[in-house]
Each structure stands twice: as C-alpha cells, then as structure tokens.
Design an enzyme around this catalytic site. Structure first.
Site, PDB file in Angstrom:
ATOM      1  N   THR A 100       6.616   0.614 -20.568  1.00 47.20           N
ATOM      2  CA  THR A 100       6.437   1.629 -21.614  1.00 47.20           C
ATOM      3  C   THR A 100       7.770   2.109 -22.186  1.00 47.20           C
ATOM      4  OG1 THR A 100       6.399   3.415 -19.986  1.00 47.20           O
ATOM      5  CG2 THR A 100       4.275   2.414 -20.578  1.00 47.20           C
ATOM      6  N   LYS A 105       0.854  -1.184   0.000  1.00 42.87           N
ATOM      7  CA  LYS A 105       0.000   0.000   0.000  1.00 42.87           C
ATOM      8  C   LYS A 105       0.891   1.236   0.000  1.00 42.87           C
ATOM      9  CE  LYS A 105      -3.712   0.200   2.489  1.00 42.87           C
ATOM     10  NZ  LYS A 105      -4.698   0.174   3.587  1.00 42.87           N
ATOM     11  N   LYS A 165      16.331   8.478  -9.996  1.00 38.46           N
ATOM     12  CA  LYS A 165      15.076   8.675 -10.715  1.00 38.46           C
ATOM     13  C   LYS A 165      13.939   8.866  -9.725  1.00 38.46           C
ATOM     14  CE  LYS A 165      12.660   5.104 -12.007  1.00 38.46           C
ATOM     15  NZ  LYS A 165      12.246   3.833 -12.644  1.00 38.46           N
ATOM     16  N   ARG A 199       9.474   8.815  -9.696  1.00 32.79           N
ATOM     17  CA  ARG A 199       8.291   8.457 -10.474  1.00 32.79           C
ATOM     18  C   ARG A 199       7.081   9.209  -9.915  1.00 32.79           C
ATOM     19  NH1 ARG A 199       7.396   4.430 -14.024  1.00 32.79           N
ATOM     20  NH2 ARG A 199       9.310   3.297 -13.508  1.00 32.79           N
ATOM     21  N   HIS A 215       9.138  -8.443  -9.421  1.00 32.42           N
ATOM     22  CA  HIS A 215       9.338  -7.004  -9.271  1.00 32.42           C
ATOM     23  C   HIS A 215       9.684  -6.663  -7.819  1.00 32.42           C
ATOM     24  CE1 HIS A 215       9.041  -2.848 -10.485  1.00 32.42           C
ATOM     25  NE2 HIS A 215       8.237  -2.591  -9.465  1.00 32.42           N
TER      26      HIS A 215
END
Length: 314
Positions: free
Chosen positions: A226, A103, A195, A197, A133
């Site tokens: 993607t 969560k 990075k 997100r 993952h």
C-alpha cells in the site's frame, strides 16, 4: 549440447511478458498453450505441443489475483507432469502468501506452507523465487529451492546514477540484512527506521537509527504493497535532514492507495522490478521498472545445465 533443445519455457496469465523476455534471452520459444476459463470460472488449459522428456520451466508469479494465478500454476504443473515432462521447475518470481509464514496469534493459518505443499503435490521438482518476504519459507519445501536476491539488479542501477554520500535505509528492523547487502554492493552507509505495525497494511514510523543528515537516501524493501511504509519513511528521513529520498523494491504489489501515495510523496523515484506485471494505469513518472529477465534466464540456464546458481548471486 543435444539436451539444450529440451529446455522449454511455459507461462500462465500472471506475467506472460516476463516469460517471453526470459525465453528471448535463452533463445527458445514459449510453449504454445492457452489458459482460459470456463463460464463458471474454472481454469481451462490447452497445451498445443509435446513436452515429453523436456526440462520445463513454468514462469508464473502468484500475484493479484493471487488465488486465480496460483490455481493456474498448479494446473499447469499437473498437466505438464501428466504429459511426461522430464523435470518441472516452478519459477515463481513473486511468491504469494509469503506474509503468512508463521502463527502470530492463536488459530492463525500458515498459508505459505500450505501453498508449498500444493506446489509439490502438483508435481514440481524444483522452485525458483526472488526475495521471499521470509527466507525460512525455503524450508517449507522438500525439493530444491533457489532463492534469488533482487539486490544485484538494484545495485547495478544505482551505481550508474553516481550519487554522492549515499545511505541505504531499511524501513524496519526485519529488513536490515537486505539493506546492508545493497549498501555493501554500492559502497554506501546504511540506516534503519524503527517502525511498528499495529495491524495488517498499517504502519507507524517512530525513529531513525543512523546518520542520514545531508545524504541521498535509498529506502529498500522486498515489496511495496500500500506504500504506507515507504512514504511515511520518506517523510521521516526528510525531517532528519536527508538531502533526497528514493525507494526501491523487488516486488511492486502496489495495491489500494499505493500509486496515489507515491505520487503525492516526497520520494524522487521508486525503482521496482517486473517480477509482478504492472498495469498501464499504475505506470507513473515516478516509477522506474527494471527487468529481472536476464538474471532469471541465467539461473534457468544454470539449472538446466546442472551448474551452480549461487555464483550468480555473488
């Protein structure tokens, strides 16, 4: 051994080519079955041979369309259990819903755990998967779980290229362990791209931690969806002086604009595996496909013979 004849490979519609390749490696046929749909979309399964007392391995990645292939997997497990198979192992090379393992904000579902519950409830008694993952998903199962890395397959390929001055690059902080593993296997240095997100399927690259100047860089990730992360990462590495940039992953989801982004990027090559079946229209010159079938076949044979699977990883 007499029980070797009881080893059976089953497949749904997600990746029958991979299942057939695994079966060929093992020297056994794929179970004669047909998975179709009724006119209203319900999944229909017909098994045309006995599986009573067999050690059944169901090869079915839960890739796109994930809900359809997940339902196929559950129905196959249930049918084989009701047909009195001795043991049922779900071989899920790509575990769908793995990105929903926690969560991140209030009222989020933990769908990876829900999927685990469904697989166990259907009747699976062991699970084999590759490059989750989030590794913690193994703990969602109360049955044995064999988590296989894609790094040995990728490392074998890159060793054959004989590149000089290689630097393996993680596209984010979460992939450091994976990048270090690949770097150690091929004797290379490694670096990290910083990075963030801001939302799902959107990434912003900020900085490079490590020296990539003049080096042949290899971006490595568990999956490419993607392709925004790896193409932006490639641009950043070139700005920091990288000589060449390649990318690799275990799971080629390649949704949305992924193929176009890869085609138009500065990446020399993108190496993927066949855990997910790649449609013909997505097979471009820049994409190189490696087979996981020999690796999975060895794991299946070891499980069938009650031998160690971890030694394959080493």
């Amino acid at each position: 051994m007499e029980r070797d004849g009881s080893l059976k490979i089953f497949t749904g519609n997600a990746n029958p080519e991979l299942a057939k390749e695994i079966a060929q490696q093992l020297g056994v046929p794929v179970i004669d079955s047909v998975v179709t749909q009724f006119s209203d979309g319900e999944t229909q399964l017909q098994i045309n041979e006995s599986v009573r007392g067999a050690d059944v391995f169901i090869v079915q990645p839960t890739s796109q369309p994930v809900n359809e292939y997940l339902m196929e997997l559950l129905i196959i497990i249930d049918a084989v259990r009701r047909a009195s198979a001795r043991r049922i192992t779900a071989v899920i090379p790509y575990y769908g819903y793995a990105r929903q393992e926690r969560k991140s904000k209030a009222r989020d579902p933990i769908t990876a755990k829900l999927v685990a519950n469904l697989i166990v409830a259907a009747g699976a008694r062991r699970v084999v998967s590759m490059d989750l993952h989030a590794g913690a998903i193994q703990g969602f199962f109360d049955i044995p779980f064999d988590h296989l890395p894609g790094a040995p397959i990728l490392a074998e390929y890159y060793k054959k290229l004989n590149l000089d001055n290689i630097c393996v690059v993680s596209p984010d902080l979460g992939g450091v362990t994976r990048a270090r593993d690949l770097a150690n296997r091929i004797g290379a240095e490694f670096a990290i791209i910083e990075k963030r997100r801001p939302k799902a399927n959107v990434s912003e690259v900020l900085n490079v931690l490590g020296d990539v100047d003049g080096k042949d860089c290899i971006l490595v990730d568990d999956m490419i969806d993607t392709a925004g992360t790896i193409t932006k990462g490639a641009e950043l590495l070139k700005k920091f002086g990288a000589k060449t940039v390649r990318a690799c992953c275990t799971h080629a989801v390649l949704s949305g604009p992924a193929i176009e982004r890869i085609q138009n990027s500065s990446l020399i090559e993108v190496v993927i595996t066949n855990t997910i079946r790649l449609p013909e229209e997505k097979k471009i010159e820049k994409i190189k496909i490696l087979s996981v079938a020999p690796f999975l076949a060895k794991a299946i044979m070891n499980i069938h013979g009650d031998e160690s699977v971890s030694r394959l990883i080493k």
